[in-house]
Design an enzyme around this catalytic site. Structure first.
Site, PDB file in Angstrom:
ATOM      1  N   ARG A 209     -82.638 -20.342 -47.126  1.00 50.89           N
ATOM      2  CA  ARG A 209     -83.169 -21.298 -47.145  1.00 50.89           C
ATOM      3  C   ARG A 209     -84.301 -21.452 -47.642  1.00 50.89           C
ATOM      4  O   ARG A 209     -84.642 -20.324 -47.838  1.00 50.89           O
ATOM      5  CB  ARG A 209     -84.072 -21.620 -45.431  1.00 50.89           C
ATOM      6  CG  ARG A 209     -82.327 -21.835 -44.168  1.00 50.89           C
ATOM      7  CD  ARG A 209     -83.432 -22.085 -42.365  1.00 50.89           C
ATOM      8  NE  ARG A 209     -83.088 -22.662 -41.987  1.00 50.89           N
ATOM      9  CZ  ARG A 209     -81.936 -21.333 -41.197  1.00 50.89           C
ATOM     10  NH1 ARG A 209     -81.757 -20.511 -41.190  1.00 50.89           N
ATOM     11  NH2 ARG A 209     -81.490 -21.668 -40.314  1.00 50.89           N
ATOM     12  N   LYS A 234     -85.565 -18.972 -38.356  1.00 52.80           N
ATOM     13  CA  LYS A 234     -85.947 -19.998 -38.107  1.00 52.80           C
ATOM     14  C   LYS A 234     -85.474 -19.635 -36.772  1.00 52.80           C
ATOM     15  O   LYS A 234     -86.234 -20.380 -35.830  1.00 52.80           O
ATOM     16  CB  LYS A 234     -85.146 -21.089 -38.646  1.00 52.80           C
ATOM     17  CG  LYS A 234     -85.722 -23.006 -37.766  1.00 52.80           C
ATOM     18  CD  LYS A 234     -84.286 -23.873 -38.429  1.00 52.80           C
ATOM     19  CE  LYS A 234     -84.614 -24.858 -38.345  1.00 52.80           C
ATOM     20  NZ  LYS A 234     -84.193 -26.361 -39.020  1.00 52.80           N
ATOM     21  N   HIS A 316     -76.357 -19.583 -38.109  1.00 51.69           N
ATOM     22  CA  HIS A 316     -76.165 -20.129 -36.948  1.00 51.69           C
ATOM     23  C   HIS A 316     -75.488 -19.612 -35.787  1.00 51.69           C
ATOM     24  O   HIS A 316     -74.931 -18.634 -35.651  1.00 51.69           O
ATOM     25  CB  HIS A 316     -75.000 -21.353 -37.489  1.00 51.69           C
ATOM     26  CG  HIS A 316     -76.037 -22.089 -38.397  1.00 51.69           C
ATOM     27  ND1 HIS A 316     -75.601 -22.285 -39.804  1.00 51.69           N
ATOM     28  CD2 HIS A 316     -76.164 -23.230 -38.250  1.00 51.69           C
ATOM     29  CE1 HIS A 316     -75.832 -23.313 -40.687  1.00 51.69           C
ATOM     30  NE2 HIS A 316     -76.807 -23.397 -39.424  1.00 51.69           N
ATOM     31  N   TYR A 326     -72.981 -28.520 -42.241  1.00 48.15           N
ATOM     32  CA  TYR A 326     -73.527 -27.646 -43.074  1.00 48.15           C
ATOM     33  C   TYR A 326     -72.015 -27.242 -44.108  1.00 48.15           C
ATOM     34  O   TYR A 326     -71.865 -26.475 -45.104  1.00 48.15           O
ATOM     35  CB  TYR A 326     -73.549 -25.889 -43.483  1.00 48.15           C
ATOM     36  CG  TYR A 326     -75.501 -26.088 -42.893  1.00 48.15           C
ATOM     37  CD1 TYR A 326     -75.963 -26.680 -43.383  1.00 48.15           C
ATOM     38  CD2 TYR A 326     -75.564 -27.086 -41.081  1.00 48.15           C
ATOM     39  CE1 TYR A 326     -77.800 -27.052 -43.271  1.00 48.15           C
ATOM     40  CE2 TYR A 326     -77.207 -26.468 -41.060  1.00 48.15           C
ATOM     41  CZ  TYR A 326     -78.222 -26.817 -42.140  1.00 48.15           C
ATOM     42  OH  TYR A 326     -79.163 -27.223 -41.999  1.00 48.15           O
TER      43      TYR A 326
END
Length: 339
Positions: A209, A234, A316, A326
């Site tokens: 990211r 995140k 993820h 994605y």
């Protein structure tokens, strides 16, 4: 009979601090101006004198503006996404559909009206993110602060999410971006613009990211094992990301210039956001976001790694999100795998 003030005021580095002590109740708060500090102290004194004040209670005639302000000042700064939240909350505090509603009157109809008005201006996904923020603020005001007698958003329907993006950046588009940024392996990346170009290429190789790349330090990189460690993510779960040969090449080239800086690329998130849009315009690239580099990288990496390995790289937890959002393979590539 004249009512004497029991408040004191002190100038601080951020404004004026008001201290009130009356009938065993002590309150203090800091304001930008002395006028606001005096007005607040007078209100608190009046509430104490009339017996309507209890520590932590909602201000007299409190509005949703007060809920949003307390959340902004007390809760948002503790979060990693504080900058985004504070910006959104400031915007909501200026919206009369929400901010001006008294807490004694607030109910589902007010949030439904706000939702419908926002849907005319921004996407459903944006409204849902703001919806989550409002829900948490109202839940705290209801359960913990006891400013509300019930959850005013209960039963309010969410808008539909946007269709997931499936944009994969083509190699020619990456080249156009790099050219517009001024990044080249043949010259040192002296400008912030050129280092944003380097970040774009690095993101296209690693699926990291933008914020993770901005925060990356030299100590996080193990060049011998060709991996980079991301301590803050995140999802809150640290992870290791493998580095391709080109990714390592980008790092070595950038570090030759920024080696003494606090971060590898010496670019802030705010600079990356603004300058990336500038580069897109200069390169005449349409329909591309910086974050599309993540999908681009994962689509390519999916040809080499299985779903579980890919999830470890991307961070993820939900494989459904990884698959639907994605991973965007070209159908022709899938056909070739059949032969």
């Amino acid at each position: 009979m004249r009512r004497y003030s029991v408040a004191s005021f002190k100038k601080t580095t951020t404004g004026w601090r008001a201290d009130v002590f009356k009938k065993g109740v002590r309150r203090s708060k800091t304001f930008r101006s002395k006028r606001d500090a005096i007005a607040w102290s007078n209100q608190v004194e009046y509430e104490i004198e009339s017996g309507h004040h209890t520590p932590g209670a909602a201000p007299a005639n409190a509005r949703m503006h007060d809920v949003l302000k307390r959340y902004r000042d007390d809760i948002s700064p503790k979060k990693r996404g504080a900058r985004w939240e504070i910006t959104r909350l400031n915007q909501m505090m200026r919206d009369p559909l929400l901010a001006d509603v008294r807490l004694v009157d607030v109910g589902p109809r007010h949030f439904s009206a706000w939702r419908d008005a926002r849907m005319k201006k921004v996407s459903g996904s944006t409204v849902n993110r703001e919806f989550n923020l409002l829900t948490h603020a109202c839940k705290l005001a209801w359960r913990e602060w006891q400013w509300l007698t019930e959850h005013p958003m209960a039963g309010v329907s969410r808008p539909p999410e946007n269709k997931p993006r499936d944009r994969v950046i083509a190699p020619t588009e990456i080249e156009a971006y790099l050219k517009a940024s001024g990044f080249s392996f043949s010259s040192p990346p002296k400008t912030v613009l050129s280092r944003v170009g380097a970040m774009f290429l690095f993101a296209s190789e690693t699926a990291m990211r933008g914020g993770e790349i901005c925060n990356m330090k030299v100590a996080d990189i193990d060049f011998n094992k060709r991996v980079v460690y991301i301590p803050e993510t995140k999802t809150g779960v640290p992870r290791w990301v493998p580095l391709s040969k080109k990714a390592v090449q980008v790092l070595n080239h950038v570090l030759d210039y920024t080696g003494g800086s606090q971060t590898v690329f010496s670019v802030t998130s705010r600079q990356r956001d603004a300058l990336s849009r500038k580069i897109m315009t200069k390169a005449r690239l349409e329909g591309i976001h910086f974050h599309d580099t993540r999908r681009t990288a994962l689509t390519r990496l999916a040809q080499k790694f299985g779903p579980m390995e890919l999830a470890k790289i991307s961070g993820h937890k939900d494989l459904k999100i990884l698959q639907s959002v994605y991973y965007a393979p070209d159908p022709s590539d899938l056909v070739q795998k059949l032969d």
